[in-house]
Write an enzyme that holds these catalytic residues in place. Structure first.
Site, PDB file in Angstrom:
ATOM      1  N   LYS A   1     -30.367  -8.897   5.454  1.00  0.00           N
ATOM      2  CA  LYS A   1     -31.715  -8.724   4.899  1.00  0.00           C
ATOM      3  C   LYS A   1     -32.726  -9.077   5.988  1.00  0.00           C
ATOM      4  O   LYS A   1     -32.407  -9.797   6.944  1.00  0.00           O
ATOM      5  CB  LYS A   1     -31.957  -9.655   3.697  1.00  0.00           C
ATOM      6  CG  LYS A   1     -31.027  -9.477   2.520  1.00  0.00           C
ATOM      7  CD  LYS A   1     -31.366 -10.473   1.403  1.00  0.00           C
ATOM      8  CE  LYS A   1     -30.383 -10.359   0.243  1.00  0.00           C
ATOM      9  NZ  LYS A   1     -30.702 -11.327  -0.849  1.00  0.00           N
TER      10      LYS A   1
ATOM     11  N   ASP B   1     -20.657  -9.212   2.189  1.00  0.00           N
ATOM     12  CA  ASP B   1     -21.263  -8.536   1.047  1.00  0.00           C
ATOM     13  C   ASP B   1     -21.951  -7.239   1.470  1.00  0.00           C
ATOM     14  O   ASP B   1     -21.916  -6.229   0.761  1.00  0.00           O
ATOM     15  CB  ASP B   1     -22.313  -9.421   0.375  1.00  0.00           C
ATOM     16  CG  ASP B   1     -21.883 -10.862   0.173  1.00  0.00           C
ATOM     17  OD1 ASP B   1     -21.123 -11.384   1.009  1.00  0.00           O
ATOM     18  OD2 ASP B   1     -22.335 -11.481  -0.796  1.00  0.00           O
TER      19      ASP B   1
ATOM     20  N   SER C   1     -16.584 -12.657  -1.481  1.00  0.00           N
ATOM     21  CA  SER C   1     -16.952 -11.942  -0.253  1.00  0.00           C
ATOM     22  C   SER C   1     -15.747 -11.179   0.293  1.00  0.00           C
ATOM     23  O   SER C   1     -15.885 -10.066   0.812  1.00  0.00           O
ATOM     24  CB  SER C   1     -17.513 -12.905   0.802  1.00  0.00           C
ATOM     25  OG  SER C   1     -16.509 -13.754   1.323  1.00  0.00           O
TER      26      SER C   1
END
Length: 646
Positions: free
Chosen positions: A157, A167, A238
């Site tokens: 992000k 992820d 994950s």
């Protein structure tokens, strides 16, 4: 009117009526598959929009995409339109006609926001509505400008600079790959492979073969090792995200893609590593999978569902050995026993899913054991629910029947093209890839759900024997109206195909009605087996008066089982001579016939009746049984095929 004299009798009748209704509801619920039942749970919890506890409004969330991919898998497996309608309704809540996505901001550069793009591509491919492509284009544009670290890996992000999380591979890579396969070149697929290779290089533990949750190239985060940049622990979900990303990306990696072998190698190595930490007694995985004896550690639902899905799909697709199907089944039994609860009406719920586990942020998540075990478990968490539906649907496929047989669809005698909105020419009409009304995508899914491989033959019959086909389907050979330079079935081709059938091949010949197919050369091939397409048009249907297209199956049909009512319109009837015999008739017309020749068999029908329009439930009324009929038809064909393997 109820009187004192009959009140008791009335109450008893009402009691038994209510009891009967209750039992019908319970039995009906329990007769469904686990995947469809959990889908019903999800569709009731999030009936109108996707808002989670604490949300002031519905948000564009990745976990909705996990659920919807599961529901899409259920739809592919049963052809019930309510599942497709739910997917469309869910996405239409966010997507405007111009492709604007409510709640999405590209400047967040959040990989999580890309996962729902897979459903946009499904909707575009099925409906061909431009708004879904425009919305998917917006998400793809994010990837074109997504910040990267110094070695070329996507930041997870914008607010997590220089970081790659496992992820993120699931959130971005399957969408990226499907979009690339539809609208871009293999160079984009190379970038997808690079993301996996970077994760392998920088996040994989060389001792266990497992992968840490995250990696900070800059080493700026407190959770990151100053030596390696890695987070300190392995986290179950994950690992699940990573495993699902691998098997889903491979759906869009053709044999010609340079990275396909690398992805399969990574999957095999990862599966072996994950198997070592699978609990041998329950088949499940712990939240912290390498520390089973740790106080407070627990079997975690979402990780167990995801990794079971990876094992099962990997085995079905031939990426992993068949033993992984057994490992998946062991896990699935543990999942049903440990995590599934039912209420008195048979409504299914999933327990044991950790709500969230991340790295960094506010309040700060340090990746420690104490942190992971402090996160709460949630009932019917959407990530766990979606993963369970995917896992359950994969496990519900009847893979034993096919024995890894190969179903080859002709792309040579039928090779129609269309120009898409990007100006690219692409195949359509009776192809495995075509998900619109005219395609065979759902048929391909049915064959694969029975354990078969599906592939295409781009050249003529001369390559048939080397294709290792168990079943060879030729549908609607081209006329000059359909293709400028049609490839007609030559006499030499016909002899080649006959020789292949004699040795044990299963040949499927699907024609069309007069004016919509090539008959002269097609009949030269069919005639070798006592079959001729009559070049007529029977069962004419006006508009949507579906009853005009009814064909009833015979009692005790070995091909269609208990299915009774089919929709088959505007077909060419068949004329037969021995060894051909009719297996489906409509009045005095032969609709379908088989001819046994040598060790093989030929099945012929005067219509391409098994395309998406009449399988996916979106057009026909529910009383027609084309979808279950096709499952039985495919099962019968696979049962006739020799044990040819690739």
């Amino acid at each position: 009117m109820i009187t004192e004299g009959n009140e008791y009798q009335y109450r008893m009748k009402k009691y038994f009526f209510n009891l009967l209704v209750f039992l019908i509801v319970v039995v009906a619920a329990r007769s469904q598959t686990a995947g469809s039942r959990m889908s019903e749970t999800a569709m009731s919890i999030w009936a109108d929009s996707f808002a989670l506890p604490g949300d002031k409004f519905a948000k564009w969330r990745y976990d909705q995409g996990v659920i919807l991919k599961g529901i899409e898998a259920v739809w592919n497996l049963n052809g019930d339109r309510k599942y497709f309608d739910y997917i469309r309704r869910s996405m239409d809540f966010y997507v405007d006609e111009d492709g604007t996505i409510r709640g999405y901001d590209v400047l967040d550069y959040n990989l999580d926001h890309l996962n729902n793009g897979r459903l946009l591509l499904t909707l575009f491919r099925v409906t061909k509505k431009e708004k879904y492509k425009k919305a998917a284009d917006r998400l793809f544009e994010q990837l074109r400008s997504q910040p990267r670290n110094n070695v070329g890996g996507f930041w997870h992000k914008k607010i997590y600079p220089s970081q790659m999380w496992l992820d993120g591979l699931y959130m971005a890579a399957p969408f990226y790959a499907e979009y690339a396969s539809l609208f871009r070149s293999d160079t984009t697929l190379d970038d997808i492979t690079r993301q996996f290779l970077l994760v392998e290089k920088y996040i994989k533990d060389p001792v266990t073969g497992l992968y840490y949750h995250g990696w900070d190239e800059s080493r700026a985060e407190k959770w990151a090792s100053q030596q390696t940049g890695l987070s300190p622990n392995f986290w179950g979900r994950s690992l699940g995200w990573y495993g699902m990303a691998l098997v889903d990306v491979l759906d869009y990696m053709p044999a010609s893609a340079s990275g396909r072998k690398d992805l399969i190698r990574m999957l095999r190595n990862f599966a072996a590593a994950v198997r070592k930490v699978q609990d041998k007694k329950t088949g499940l995985w712990y939240d912290l999978p390498t520390q089973p004896s740790l106080k407070g550690n627990y079997m975690e639902a979402s990780a167990s569902c995801m990794l079971s899905y990876m094992f099962a799909k990997g085995a079905r697709m031939g990426y992993l050995g068949s033993e992984y199907r057994d490992y998946a089944l062991q896990a699935y039994k543990g999942i049903l026993k440990t995590f599934i609860e039912e209420d008195s009406a048979g409504k299914m719920s999933l327990i044991g899913t950790v709500g969230v586990s991340g790295l960094g942020g506010k309040p700060y998540r340090d990746g420690s054991v104490a942190y992971y075990l402090s996160e709460k478990q949630v009932v019917n968490d959407p990530k766990g629910v979606g993963a369970f539906i995917l896992c359950a649907t994969e496990m519900e496929m009847d893979k034993a029947i096919a024995g890894n047989k190969k179903v080859v669809l002709d792309y040579y005698y039928n090779r129609e093209w269309e120009t898409d909105k990007t100006g690219q020419k692409k195949r359509f009409h009776y192809t495995w890839e075509d998900r619109s009304n005219s395609g065979y995508a759902m048929l391909g899914q049915i064959f694969r759900s029975l354990g078969a491989q599906t592939t295409a033959l781009e050249s003529g019959a001369g390559k048939l024997k080397s294709s290792n086909a168990g079943i060879y389907i030729i549908v609607d050979p081209d006329t000059k109206k359909e293709t400028d330079e049609p490839n007609y079935i030559s006499a030499a081709d016909a002899q080649e195909i006959r020789s292949w059938v004699k040795q044990g091949g299963v040949l499927v010949l699907l024609g069309n009605d007069a004016g919509n197919a090539e008959f002269t050369h097609f009949n030269q091939l069919a005639g070798l087996f006592g079959i001729r397409f009559n070049e007529d048009s029977k069962n004419r249907v006006q508009n949507d008066q579906f009853e005009q297209g009814v064909v009833k199956t015979p009692e005790g049909s070995k091909i269609f089982g208990s299915v009774k009512k089919l929709f088959i319109k505007e077909f060419s009837s068949l004329a037969l001579s021995l060894p051909a015999i009719p297996v489906l008739t409509n009045g005095s017309d032969t609709v379908m016939a088989i001819s046994r020749y040598g060790k093989g068999v030929v099945l012929a029908m005067g219509d391409p009746w098994i395309y998406n329009e009449y399988l996916d439930g979106r057009k026909l009324t529910p009383d027609f049984q084309n979808y279950p009929a096709t499952v039985e038809w495919a099962r019968w064909l696979l049962g006739q095929a020799g044990m040819k393997k690739n």
